[in-house]
Scaffold this active site. Structure first.
Site, short mmCIF file in Angstrom:
data_model
loop_
_atom_site.label_atom_id
_atom_site.label_comp_id
_atom_site.label_asym_id
_atom_site.label_seq_id
_atom_site.Cartn_x
_atom_site.Cartn_y
_atom_site.Cartn_z
N GLU A 104 -18.22 14.87 9.62
CA GLU A 104 -19.49 15.08 10.33
C GLU A 104 -20.38 13.85 10.16
OE1 GLU A 104 -20.36 17.98 11.79
OE2 GLU A 104 -18.71 19.24 11.11
N LYS A 160 -15.80 27.95 -0.68
CA LYS A 160 -14.49 28.62 -0.52
C LYS A 160 -13.95 29.07 -1.88
CE LYS A 160 -13.42 25.78 3.56
NZ LYS A 160 -12.82 24.50 3.97
N ASP A 192 -18.49 22.47 0.60
CA ASP A 192 -17.60 23.31 1.41
C ASP A 192 -16.48 23.91 0.53
OD1 ASP A 192 -16.42 23.94 4.28
OD2 ASP A 192 -14.79 23.02 3.14
N1 HSE Z 1 -15.13 21.07 7.06
C1 HSE Z 1 -14.01 21.81 6.58
C2 HSE Z 1 -12.93 20.88 6.15
C3 HSE Z 1 -13.42 22.74 7.60
O1 HSE Z 1 -13.04 19.66 6.27
O2 HSE Z 1 -11.92 21.38 5.65
C4 HSE Z 1 -14.13 24.02 7.69
O3 HSE Z 1 -14.28 24.63 6.45
#
Ligand code: HSE
Length: 427
Positions: free
Chosen positions: A190, A205, A201
């Protein structure tokens, strides 16, 4: 044939992929699942986006009230991302008794308790396979495929952006900034890459996955987090010479009783470890269950169709199961009393420092390590005929706090210019 109406909130990459799967597989699901899935409506402010996908004008809504008051909608798919307005939309759907399927890891990990409470109140389903590791069915594996096991560890490469960047740094010997720029130009990262490269991120998770794997809430604030922005190409190259590959790992461990550790950080893994072969934007999760032994799931952790695959699989699960299935533990806001989160975790360590190339310096370093009961497994001095040289050592397994204390003392030694890197070695 049972008609099932679906609403899709947001037609971004994942929403569009989900729509296409539902549209193109309609007959297949009628035949194989015995259900007639129809996209009743979409919530999308950019009307043209919906029209371009071939959605009739009358099915394109611009407010959530229209969606939740539509009696033909059974399942609401939330693929907007972020906390608001997604949270209000999801709660509105749950309050009206509609099942929700979401790909939103941030929303889910921060507000799981609140969302599940709302869902239980109306007996609505709440499914989130797509929130973790995209198309890889890790959540179904944990809750429906491995529930016979006490899961002792979960080690994953669960962020594709950072894996892509590290893979290219490894292959090309390039620096972090250079590869990041290229990854942004190619759409792998991004414009604001922080959520991925700083490990947020992966931490979202891991909070969800560790909670499911260990049957107790692992709140986000209990997940230790480091990103990849400080990684130097030099360390990747030295690691390569020593037989290691650098990955951003998400690690969860459970002692089978009350002790849990959850951490996201860069780590070296041996080249013969299955996770070492997971490259580019691919993801994988390696699990150890007490009965099944080792399992590894591998696949695409992002993208329109892979993530759409997870969403539609949840839609089908919800449409074909009468009763909703919720978390297997007391889903409180904070961790349950008595659960202990380990911060002084055990690992091996790669330490690189720059030292004067003269007698006695290494002896002093070894003395400090000995004082903290840290045993050296490998030691390499690089560079020749230079006044200062890089020294790399790899320790046997020790504790985080011992290493932090020892490194502070080593950095202050006369003859040591700097401690340049400390990287955990796992697997
Ligand atoms: N931005 C995340 C990644 C994907 O690069 O794995 C969505 O969780």
């Amino acid at each position: 044939m049972k008609p099932v109406g679906v609403a899709i909130l947001g037609l971004g990459v994942v929403g569009s992929g989900t729509y296409k799967i539902l549209r193109d597989h309609k007959e297949f699901y009628r035949r194989t699942q015995g259900i007639d899935l129809t996209v009743e409506c979409v919530l999308e402010i950019n009307k043209q986006k919906a029209l371009d996908l071939g959605i009739e004008e009358g099915r394109i809504y611009d407010n959530i009230a229209e969606v939740v008051s539509n009696p033909a909608v059974d399942i609401v798919v939330e693929v907007i991302g972020g906390v608001e307005p997604a949270k209000s939309f999801v709660l509105a759907a749950l309050h009206s008794g509609k099942t929700v399927v979401t790909s939103n890891k941030e929303l889910f990990c921060k507000y799981w308790h609140e969302l599940e409470t709302a869902a239980r109140r109306t007996n609505a389903g709440l499914y989130f396979e797509a929130s973790c590791v995209g198309g890889v069915p890790i959540i179904r594996t944990l809750v429906d495929g491995m529930q016979a096991n006490v899961i002792h560890s979960l080690t994953g490469i669960i962020n594709g952006t950072t894996n892509y960047i590290l893979t290219r740094m490894t292959r090309e010997g390039s620096g972090y900034q250079e590869v990041l720029k290229d990854a942004q130009a190619l759409g792998y990262a991004e414009a604001n890459p922080s959520a991925d490269v700083d490990g947020y991120d992966a931490a979202y998770k891991l909070s969800i996955l560790a909670s499911l794997a260990f049957h107790t809430k692992v709140p986000l604030e209990k997940v230790y987090r480091e990103g990849i922005a400080q990684i130097s190409g030099q360390d990747i190259a030295y690691g390569d010479e020593l037989g290691y590959v650098l990955k951003l790992l998400a690690i969860g461990k459970f002692d089978g009783n009350r002790s849990i550790e959850a951490r996201v950080h860069p780590a070296f893994v041996r080249k013969d470890h299955p996770l070492a072969a997971v490259n580019d934007s691919f993801n994988a999760v390696y699990l150890q269950g007490d009965s099944v032994g080792d399992i590894m799931l591998y696949g695409r952790g992002a993208g329109a169709l892979p993530t759409g695959s997870a969403i539609v699989s949840d839609v089908i699960y919800a449409a074909t199961h009468g009763e909703a299935k919720y978390a297997s533990f007391k889903n409180t806001e904070k961790a349950e009393v008595g659960v202990k989160f380990v911060t002084d975790f055990r690992s091996r360590y790669y330490i690189r420092f720059t030292a004067k190339d003269r007698a006695g310096v290494l002896a002093k370093v070894a003395g400090i390590l000995g004082k903290y009961s840290i045993s050296i497994a490998e030691l390499v001095q690089k560079g020749e005929d230079a006044e200062s040289v890089p020294v790399i050592l790899i320790t046997h397994e020790t504790t985080e706090l011992s290493v932090r204390s020892a490194v502070g003392k080593i950095a202050a030694l006369d003859g040591v210019e700097s401690v340049d890197s400390v990287i955990r070695v796992e697997g």
